[in-house]
Write a protein that holds these residues in place. Structure first.
Motif: not given
Length: 299
Positions: A156-179
Protein backbone atom coordinates in the motif's frame (compact mmCIF):
# COMPACT_ATOMS: atom_id res chain seq x y z
CA UNK A 1 30.10 -19.22 17.06
CA UNK A 2 27.55 -18.60 19.80
CA UNK A 3 30.21 -19.48 22.37
CA UNK A 4 32.65 -17.12 20.64
CA UNK A 5 30.13 -14.24 20.66
CA UNK A 6 29.37 -14.76 24.34
CA UNK A 7 33.06 -14.66 25.26
CA UNK A 8 33.47 -11.45 23.25
CA UNK A 9 30.42 -9.86 24.85
CA UNK A 10 31.49 -10.78 28.39
CA UNK A 11 35.24 -10.25 27.81
CA UNK A 12 35.71 -13.28 30.05
CA UNK A 13 35.77 -17.05 29.63
CA UNK A 14 34.59 -17.47 33.22
CA UNK A 15 31.48 -15.27 32.89
CA UNK A 16 30.72 -16.69 29.43
CA UNK A 17 30.88 -20.26 30.75
CA UNK A 18 28.47 -19.36 33.54
CA UNK A 19 25.99 -17.81 31.11
CA UNK A 20 26.26 -20.76 28.71
CA UNK A 21 25.98 -23.33 31.52
CA UNK A 22 29.14 -25.16 30.45
CA UNK A 23 32.45 -25.71 32.18
CA UNK A 24 35.28 -23.32 31.39
CA UNK A 25 37.51 -26.13 29.96
CA UNK A 26 34.67 -27.21 27.67
CA UNK A 27 34.20 -23.61 26.49
CA UNK A 28 37.92 -23.19 25.84
CA UNK A 29 37.95 -26.46 23.89
CA UNK A 30 35.11 -25.25 21.65
CA UNK A 31 36.80 -21.90 21.00
CA UNK A 32 40.07 -23.62 20.09
CA UNK A 33 38.18 -25.96 17.76
CA UNK A 34 36.62 -22.93 16.07
CA UNK A 35 40.02 -21.28 15.72
CA UNK A 36 41.42 -24.43 14.11
CA UNK A 37 38.53 -24.35 11.65
CA UNK A 38 39.16 -20.74 10.59
CA UNK A 39 42.93 -21.18 10.59
CA UNK A 40 44.12 -18.83 13.32
CA UNK A 41 43.55 -17.20 16.69
CA UNK A 42 40.36 -15.23 17.07
CA UNK A 43 40.86 -14.19 20.69
CA UNK A 44 43.89 -12.98 22.59
CA UNK A 45 43.91 -14.34 26.15
CA UNK A 46 44.94 -11.62 28.61
CA UNK A 47 45.59 -11.76 32.38
CA UNK A 48 42.34 -9.85 32.85
CA UNK A 49 39.91 -10.83 30.11
CA UNK A 50 40.20 -11.31 26.38
CA UNK A 51 40.28 -9.16 23.26
CA UNK A 52 39.78 -9.77 19.57
CA UNK A 53 42.71 -10.43 17.27
CA UNK A 54 42.65 -8.92 13.75
CA UNK A 55 41.22 -12.24 12.53
CA UNK A 56 38.65 -12.09 15.31
CA UNK A 57 37.55 -8.58 14.32
CA UNK A 58 37.07 -9.74 10.73
CA UNK A 59 35.21 -12.86 11.87
CA UNK A 60 32.90 -11.12 14.38
CA UNK A 61 30.22 -9.55 12.09
CA UNK A 62 29.87 -12.76 10.08
CA UNK A 63 29.51 -14.80 13.26
CA UNK A 64 26.84 -12.41 14.54
CA UNK A 65 24.93 -12.74 11.29
CA UNK A 66 25.23 -16.53 11.26
CA UNK A 67 23.99 -16.92 14.82
CA UNK A 68 21.07 -14.57 14.14
CA UNK A 69 20.24 -16.50 10.98
CA UNK A 70 20.23 -19.78 12.88
CA UNK A 71 17.88 -18.31 15.49
CA UNK A 72 15.73 -16.89 12.71
CA UNK A 73 15.55 -20.30 11.04
CA UNK A 74 14.35 -21.90 14.30
CA UNK A 75 11.75 -19.16 14.81
CA UNK A 76 10.53 -19.43 11.23
CA UNK A 77 10.16 -23.19 11.46
CA UNK A 78 8.16 -23.00 14.69
CA UNK A 79 6.08 -20.06 13.45
CA UNK A 80 5.31 -21.83 10.16
CA UNK A 81 3.98 -24.80 12.09
CA UNK A 82 1.97 -22.55 14.39
CA UNK A 83 3.82 -24.06 17.31
CA UNK A 84 3.38 -22.64 20.78
CA UNK A 85 6.42 -20.54 21.54
CA UNK A 86 7.01 -19.71 17.88
CA UNK A 87 8.02 -16.10 17.25
CA UNK A 88 7.91 -13.77 14.26
CA UNK A 89 10.34 -10.85 14.56
CA UNK A 90 9.20 -7.73 12.68
CA UNK A 91 11.32 -4.63 12.12
CA UNK A 92 9.81 -1.26 11.20
CA UNK A 93 10.18 2.49 11.45
CA UNK A 94 8.58 4.35 14.35
CA UNK A 95 5.76 5.95 12.33
CA UNK A 96 4.55 2.59 11.00
CA UNK A 97 4.81 1.04 14.47
CA UNK A 98 2.62 3.77 15.93
CA UNK A 99 0.15 4.30 13.12
CA UNK A 100 -0.41 1.00 11.27
CA UNK A 101 0.78 -2.03 13.20
CA UNK A 102 -1.29 -1.93 16.44
CA UNK A 103 -4.52 -2.95 14.69
CA UNK A 104 -2.69 -5.52 12.54
CA UNK A 105 -0.98 -7.03 15.58
CA UNK A 106 -4.33 -7.26 17.37
CA UNK A 107 -5.84 -9.12 14.43
CA UNK A 108 -2.83 -11.44 14.35
CA UNK A 109 -3.17 -12.28 18.04
CA UNK A 110 -6.82 -13.24 17.54
CA UNK A 111 -6.01 -15.44 14.54
CA UNK A 112 -2.67 -16.97 15.65
CA UNK A 113 -2.29 -16.81 19.44
CA UNK A 114 0.43 -19.47 19.41
CA UNK A 115 2.88 -17.35 17.39
CA UNK A 116 4.21 -14.32 19.28
CA UNK A 117 5.20 -11.10 17.52
CA UNK A 118 8.40 -9.28 18.50
CA UNK A 119 8.69 -5.68 17.27
CA UNK A 120 12.00 -3.92 16.53
CA UNK A 121 11.69 -0.15 15.91
CA UNK A 122 14.17 2.10 14.09
CA UNK A 123 14.31 5.82 13.47
CA UNK A 124 15.13 5.80 9.75
CA UNK A 125 14.48 3.59 6.71
CA UNK A 126 18.24 3.26 6.28
CA UNK A 127 18.68 1.85 9.79
CA UNK A 128 15.72 -0.46 9.20
CA UNK A 129 17.24 -1.97 6.05
CA UNK A 130 20.67 -2.27 7.65
CA UNK A 131 19.37 -4.12 10.70
CA UNK A 132 17.25 -6.48 8.62
CA UNK A 133 20.26 -7.26 6.45
CA UNK A 134 22.15 -8.15 9.64
CA UNK A 135 19.43 -10.64 10.55
CA UNK A 136 17.81 -8.78 13.46
CA UNK A 137 14.29 -9.65 12.29
CA UNK A 138 12.44 -12.02 9.98
CA UNK A 139 10.91 -9.25 7.89
CA UNK A 140 10.65 -5.46 7.71
CA UNK A 141 7.74 -3.09 7.15
CA UNK A 142 8.51 0.35 5.76
CA UNK A 143 9.40 2.38 2.68
CA UNK A 144 10.81 -0.07 0.12
CA UNK A 145 14.62 0.13 -0.09
CA UNK A 146 16.06 1.34 -3.38
CA UNK A 147 18.13 -1.79 -3.92
CA UNK A 148 17.27 -4.94 -2.00
CA UNK A 149 18.44 -8.45 -2.94
CA UNK A 150 15.53 -10.30 -1.32
CA UNK A 151 11.76 -10.30 -1.82
CA UNK A 152 9.90 -6.96 -1.65
CA UNK A 153 6.10 -7.05 -1.46
CA UNK A 154 4.17 -3.74 -1.84
CA UNK A 155 1.41 -3.46 0.77
CA UNK A 156 0.00 0.00 0.00
CA UNK A 157 0.88 3.65 0.31
CA UNK A 158 0.75 6.15 3.15
CA UNK A 159 -0.45 9.72 2.68
CA UNK A 160 1.84 12.44 4.03
CA UNK A 161 -0.08 15.39 5.52
CA UNK A 162 0.63 18.68 7.26
CA UNK A 163 -0.12 19.20 10.95
CA UNK A 164 -1.08 22.55 12.51
CA UNK A 165 -2.79 23.56 15.80
CA UNK A 166 -6.59 23.81 15.99
CA UNK A 167 -6.34 27.61 16.35
CA UNK A 168 -4.19 28.03 13.23
CA UNK A 169 -5.75 30.27 10.52
CA UNK A 170 -5.53 27.33 8.10
CA UNK A 171 -7.14 24.81 10.47
CA UNK A 172 -10.58 25.10 8.93
CA UNK A 173 -9.37 24.15 5.47
CA UNK A 174 -9.01 20.67 4.01
CA UNK A 175 -5.97 21.38 1.85
CA UNK A 176 -3.26 23.93 1.22
CA UNK A 177 -0.72 24.75 -1.46
CA UNK A 178 2.89 24.76 -0.28
CA UNK A 179 3.73 28.40 -1.23
CA UNK A 180 1.11 29.53 1.32
CA UNK A 181 3.46 28.25 4.04
CA UNK A 182 6.58 30.09 2.88
CA UNK A 183 6.76 32.24 6.02
CA UNK A 184 6.01 29.45 8.51
CA UNK A 185 8.46 27.71 10.88
CA UNK A 186 8.70 23.91 10.50
CA UNK A 187 9.15 20.97 12.85
CA UNK A 188 11.54 18.57 11.11
CA UNK A 189 11.86 14.86 11.85
CA UNK A 190 14.88 12.59 11.48
CA UNK A 191 12.69 10.15 9.52
CA UNK A 192 12.18 12.65 6.69
CA UNK A 193 13.21 10.83 3.50
CA UNK A 194 15.98 11.93 1.18
CA UNK A 195 14.90 12.41 -2.45
CA UNK A 196 17.27 13.34 -5.28
CA UNK A 197 20.02 13.91 -2.72
CA UNK A 198 17.97 16.35 -0.59
CA UNK A 199 15.69 16.09 2.41
CA UNK A 200 12.18 15.86 0.97
CA UNK A 201 10.90 19.08 2.57
CA UNK A 202 13.92 21.05 1.33
CA UNK A 203 13.31 19.71 -2.18
CA UNK A 204 9.59 20.43 -2.44
CA UNK A 205 9.80 23.82 -0.70
CA UNK A 206 12.65 24.80 -3.01
CA UNK A 207 10.50 23.86 -5.99
CA UNK A 208 7.73 26.02 -4.46
CA UNK A 209 10.11 28.98 -4.31
CA UNK A 210 11.22 29.12 -0.67
CA UNK A 211 13.53 27.55 1.89
CA UNK A 212 11.79 26.03 4.94
CA UNK A 213 12.74 27.68 8.22
CA UNK A 214 13.38 24.97 10.82
CA UNK A 215 12.10 25.67 14.34
CA UNK A 216 13.06 22.34 15.92
CA UNK A 217 14.32 18.90 14.89
CA UNK A 218 12.99 15.72 16.47
CA UNK A 219 13.86 12.03 16.34
CA UNK A 220 10.32 10.62 16.14
CA UNK A 221 7.29 11.46 14.04
CA UNK A 222 4.94 11.35 17.03
CA UNK A 223 7.06 13.99 18.77
CA UNK A 224 6.94 16.20 15.67
CA UNK A 225 3.13 15.93 15.62
CA UNK A 226 2.90 16.93 19.28
CA UNK A 227 5.21 19.89 18.67
CA UNK A 228 3.08 21.03 15.74
CA UNK A 229 -0.13 20.64 17.78
CA UNK A 230 1.39 22.93 20.42
CA UNK A 231 2.14 25.60 17.82
CA UNK A 232 5.90 25.20 17.50
CA UNK A 233 5.67 24.94 13.70
CA UNK A 234 4.14 23.05 10.82
CA UNK A 235 5.03 19.33 10.69
CA UNK A 236 4.78 16.67 8.03
CA UNK A 237 3.63 13.20 9.09
CA UNK A 238 1.93 10.10 7.72
CA UNK A 239 -1.84 10.52 7.98
CA UNK A 240 -2.22 7.22 9.82
CA UNK A 241 0.03 8.49 12.63
CA UNK A 242 -1.92 11.72 13.09
CA UNK A 243 -5.44 10.37 12.73
CA UNK A 244 -4.96 7.03 14.41
CA UNK A 245 -2.51 7.55 17.24
CA UNK A 246 -1.30 10.97 18.36
CA UNK A 247 -3.28 13.67 16.58
CA UNK A 248 -6.49 14.15 18.53
CA UNK A 249 -5.60 17.74 19.40
CA UNK A 250 -4.45 19.05 16.02
CA UNK A 251 -5.71 19.89 12.54
CA UNK A 252 -4.66 17.96 9.44
CA UNK A 253 -4.15 19.53 6.00
CA UNK A 254 -3.66 17.75 2.71
CA UNK A 255 -1.08 19.25 0.36
CA UNK A 256 -2.16 20.06 -3.22
CA UNK A 257 -1.27 17.84 -5.02
CA UNK A 258 -1.25 15.17 -2.28
CA UNK A 259 1.98 13.46 -1.16
CA UNK A 260 2.12 9.68 -0.84
CA UNK A 261 4.88 7.21 -0.03
CA UNK A 262 4.96 3.50 -0.81
CA UNK A 263 5.08 0.87 1.91
CA UNK A 264 6.37 -2.68 1.52
CA UNK A 265 7.29 -5.80 3.41
CA UNK A 266 10.78 -6.98 2.59
CA UNK A 267 12.90 -9.88 3.80
CA UNK A 268 16.26 -11.55 3.33
CA UNK A 269 14.65 -14.85 2.35
CA UNK A 270 11.44 -16.06 0.76
CA UNK A 271 8.34 -15.13 2.75
CA UNK A 272 6.81 -18.42 3.87
CA UNK A 273 4.71 -19.71 6.75
CA UNK A 274 3.98 -17.08 9.40
CA UNK A 275 5.91 -14.39 7.48
CA UNK A 276 3.73 -14.94 4.42
CA UNK A 277 0.58 -14.96 6.56
CA UNK A 278 1.57 -11.66 8.19
CA UNK A 279 2.26 -10.15 4.78
CA UNK A 280 -1.21 -11.12 3.60
CA UNK A 281 -2.78 -9.73 6.76
CA UNK A 282 -1.02 -6.38 6.42
CA UNK A 283 -1.84 -6.12 2.71
CA UNK A 284 -5.53 -6.69 3.51
CA UNK A 285 -5.55 -4.03 6.25
CA UNK A 286 -2.91 -1.72 4.78
CA UNK A 287 -3.01 1.99 3.89
CA UNK A 288 -5.08 3.11 0.88
CA UNK A 289 -3.68 2.86 -2.62
CA UNK A 290 -2.56 5.75 -4.84
CA UNK A 291 -4.81 8.51 -6.10
CA UNK A 292 -4.60 10.56 -9.29
CA UNK A 293 -2.41 13.64 -9.07
CA UNK A 294 -0.41 12.29 -6.14
CA UNK A 295 3.11 13.54 -5.51
CA UNK A 296 5.27 10.57 -4.46
CA UNK A 297 8.02 10.90 -1.84
CA UNK A 298 10.07 8.21 -3.52
CA UNK A 299 11.42 10.50 -6.23
Amino acid sequence: MEYFLTVVEESSFTRAAELLHVTQPALSHQIKALERTVGGALLERLPRGVRLTPMGRAFLPHAERSVRSAAQARRAARAAAGAEGGELHIATVHAVAVGILPEVFARWRRARPGVALVLHEYATPEALAEQLERGTADLAVGPPPARWPGPVVPVGEEEIVLVVPFDDPLAGRASVRLPELADRPWVRCAMEPVVQGQAFLDLVCGQAGFTPRTAVRTEHTSTAVRMAAAGVGVATAPAHVVRGAVGEDCAVLTVEPPWRRGLAIFSRVELTGAAAAFTDLLADAGPPGPVRGTRTMAG
